[in-house]
Design a protein around this motif. Structure first.
Motif, PDB file in Angstrom:
ATOM      1  N   THR A   5      -9.615   5.127  -9.299  1.00 39.70           N
ATOM      2  CA  THR A   5      -9.613   5.629 -10.631  1.00 39.70           C
ATOM      3  C   THR A   5      -9.083   4.453 -11.564  1.00 39.70           C
ATOM      4  O   THR A   5      -9.372   4.662 -12.760  1.00 39.70           O
ATOM      5  CB  THR A   5      -8.425   6.759 -10.608  1.00 39.70           C
ATOM      6  N   TYR A  54     -11.225   1.993 -15.738  1.00 35.30           N
ATOM      7  CA  TYR A  54     -10.769   3.233 -15.503  1.00 35.30           C
ATOM      8  C   TYR A  54     -11.979   4.107 -15.198  1.00 35.30           C
ATOM      9  O   TYR A  54     -12.984   3.975 -15.913  1.00 35.30           O
ATOM     10  CB  TYR A  54     -10.099   4.008 -16.862  1.00 35.30           C
ATOM     11  N   LEU A  93      -3.308   5.838  -1.801  1.00 36.97           N
ATOM     12  CA  LEU A  93      -3.333   6.130  -3.074  1.00 36.97           C
ATOM     13  C   LEU A  93      -3.148   4.792  -4.202  1.00 36.97           C
ATOM     14  O   LEU A  93      -3.573   4.814  -5.438  1.00 36.97           O
ATOM     15  CB  LEU A  93      -2.001   6.927  -3.380  1.00 36.97           C
ATOM     16  N   LYS A  94      -2.410   3.723  -3.709  1.00 37.56           N
ATOM     17  CA  LYS A  94      -2.082   2.727  -4.603  1.00 37.56           C
ATOM     18  C   LYS A  94      -2.365   1.377  -3.658  1.00 37.56           C
ATOM     19  O   LYS A  94      -1.827   1.380  -2.500  1.00 37.56           O
ATOM     20  CB  LYS A  94      -0.703   2.821  -5.374  1.00 37.56           C
ATOM     21  N   TYR A 127      -5.793   1.782  -8.094  1.00 34.35           N
ATOM     22  CA  TYR A 127      -5.386   3.282  -8.001  1.00 34.35           C
ATOM     23  C   TYR A 127      -6.439   4.059  -7.335  1.00 34.35           C
ATOM     24  O   TYR A 127      -7.587   3.956  -8.059  1.00 34.35           O
ATOM     25  CB  TYR A 127      -4.821   3.761  -9.289  1.00 34.35           C
ATOM     26  N   TYR A 128      -5.920   5.026  -6.641  1.00 30.77           N
ATOM     27  CA  TYR A 128      -7.040   6.056  -5.993  1.00 30.77           C
ATOM     28  C   TYR A 128      -6.429   7.368  -6.406  1.00 30.77           C
ATOM     29  O   TYR A 128      -5.185   7.828  -6.373  1.00 30.77           O
ATOM     30  CB  TYR A 128      -7.108   5.924  -4.582  1.00 30.77           C
ATOM     31  N   ASN A 129      -7.426   8.406  -6.276  1.00 28.04           N
ATOM     32  CA  ASN A 129      -6.911   9.889  -6.445  1.00 28.04           C
ATOM     33  C   ASN A 129      -6.643  10.515  -5.171  1.00 28.04           C
ATOM     34  O   ASN A 129      -6.836   9.671  -4.051  1.00 28.04           O
ATOM     35  CB  ASN A 129      -8.050  10.722  -7.429  1.00 28.04           C
ATOM     36  N   ARG A 131       0.764  -1.260   0.082  1.00 32.29           N
ATOM     37  CA  ARG A 131       0.050  -0.076   0.200  1.00 32.29           C
ATOM     38  C   ARG A 131       0.849   1.338   0.050  1.00 32.29           C
ATOM     39  O   ARG A 131       1.944   1.235   0.703  1.00 32.29           O
ATOM     40  CB  ARG A 131      -0.895   0.087   1.090  1.00 32.29           C
ATOM     41  N   GLU A 158      -8.457  -0.110 -11.700  1.00 31.07           N
ATOM     42  CA  GLU A 158      -8.422  -1.219 -11.229  1.00 31.07           C
ATOM     43  C   GLU A 158      -8.323  -2.293 -12.356  1.00 31.07           C
ATOM     44  O   GLU A 158      -8.569  -2.363 -13.243  1.00 31.07           O
ATOM     45  CB  GLU A 158      -9.680  -1.615 -10.478  1.00 31.07           C
ATOM     46  N   THR A 185      -4.850  -4.778  -8.574  1.00 26.43           N
ATOM     47  CA  THR A 185      -4.110  -3.652  -8.408  1.00 26.43           C
ATOM     48  C   THR A 185      -5.168  -2.412  -8.503  1.00 26.43           C
ATOM     49  O   THR A 185      -5.891  -2.506  -9.265  1.00 26.43           O
ATOM     50  CB  THR A 185      -2.874  -3.315  -9.412  1.00 26.43           C
TER      51      THR A 185
END
Length: 227
Positions: free
Chosen positions: A193, A209, A169-170, A185-187, A160, A195, A183
């Motif tokens: 944002t 996305y 964030l990730k 990703y977050y803003n 993380r 996956e 996996t």
């Protein structure tokens, strides 16, 4: 004149006696007592400490060729205990890292510090000289920036990554030190944002996305077969 000679002889004898306190051997030819060694062709101390019948005991200080009186490492040896407590220093005497060693291998928890600060930069655990357990990295403000699990020196499980405000964030999934699994990703406000799935460090399958919390695009990543 005779008095001066007696004073000189007494002074010389004192110096000789002090010199004899260092770098001695016992009857079996093993180092014993206080030892102090310098670098070749230099007055700079390389290390100083105490031996007991050939084995280090207590505090040992180690120096670099130009470190002067400031040790760059201190090791603490204890009787009948294999592990050694170790602390590394900068040339200014600031602690760089500290932990334990068995022989030349790191063991147990190690702590690392931000340069010029007493704030912890990273913690990690070792087993038999290999990373084993959670490795955590911190911002200078003390917030967690990254955490990942190791098993026998290899990344295993969820990694993380966070912002300096503590927002996730990730997220990555590891198996046998390779990206394998989900996996995300977050803003900066924690909204997802991206996956998708990794297989052996390569994107695989459908990746989603998102924009403003809604699915905006999908991409297909087929697994390439070895020829």
């Amino acid at each position: 004149m005779r008095i001066n000679l007696m004073i000189f002889m007494l002074f010389a004898g004192t110096i000789y006696s002090i010199a004899q306190e260092y770098n001695q051997y016992n009857e079996n030819g093993k180092r014993h007592g206080n030892w102090k060694k310098t670098y070749k062709n230099s007055s700079q101390i390389r290390y100083e400490g105490t031996f007991e019948n050939g084995k280090e005991i207590g505090e040992f200080k180690f120096y670099k060729p130009k470190s002067g009186n400031q040790p760059t490492a201190i090791k603490i040896f204890k009787k009948n205990i294999d592990s050694i407590s170790v602390t590394y220093f900068t040339q200014k005497g600031e602690v760089i890292s500290k932990g334990k060693m068995i022989g030349k291998e790191r063991e147990g928890k190690w702590i690392y510090y931000h340069k010029g600060s007493k704030q912890i930069m990273m913690t990690e655990d070792y087993k038999n000289g290999h990373l084993d357990g959670l490795q955590k990295t911190y911002f200078i403000n003390g917030k967690l920036t990254e955490e990942v699990n190791y098993t026998d020196g290899k990344r295993e499980g969820i990694k993380r990554i966070y912002s300096d405000k503590g927002v996730l964030l990730k997220e990555f999934t590891y198996k046998n030190d390779k990206l394998n699994g989900k996996t995300i990703y977050y803003n900066s406000i924690g909204e997802m944002t991206i996956e998708g799935i990794y297989r052996n460090d390569k994107k695989h399958g459908i990746w989603n996305y998102y924009k403003d919390g809604k699915l905006s695009e999908q991409k297909l990543f087929p697994l390439k077969r070895k020829r």
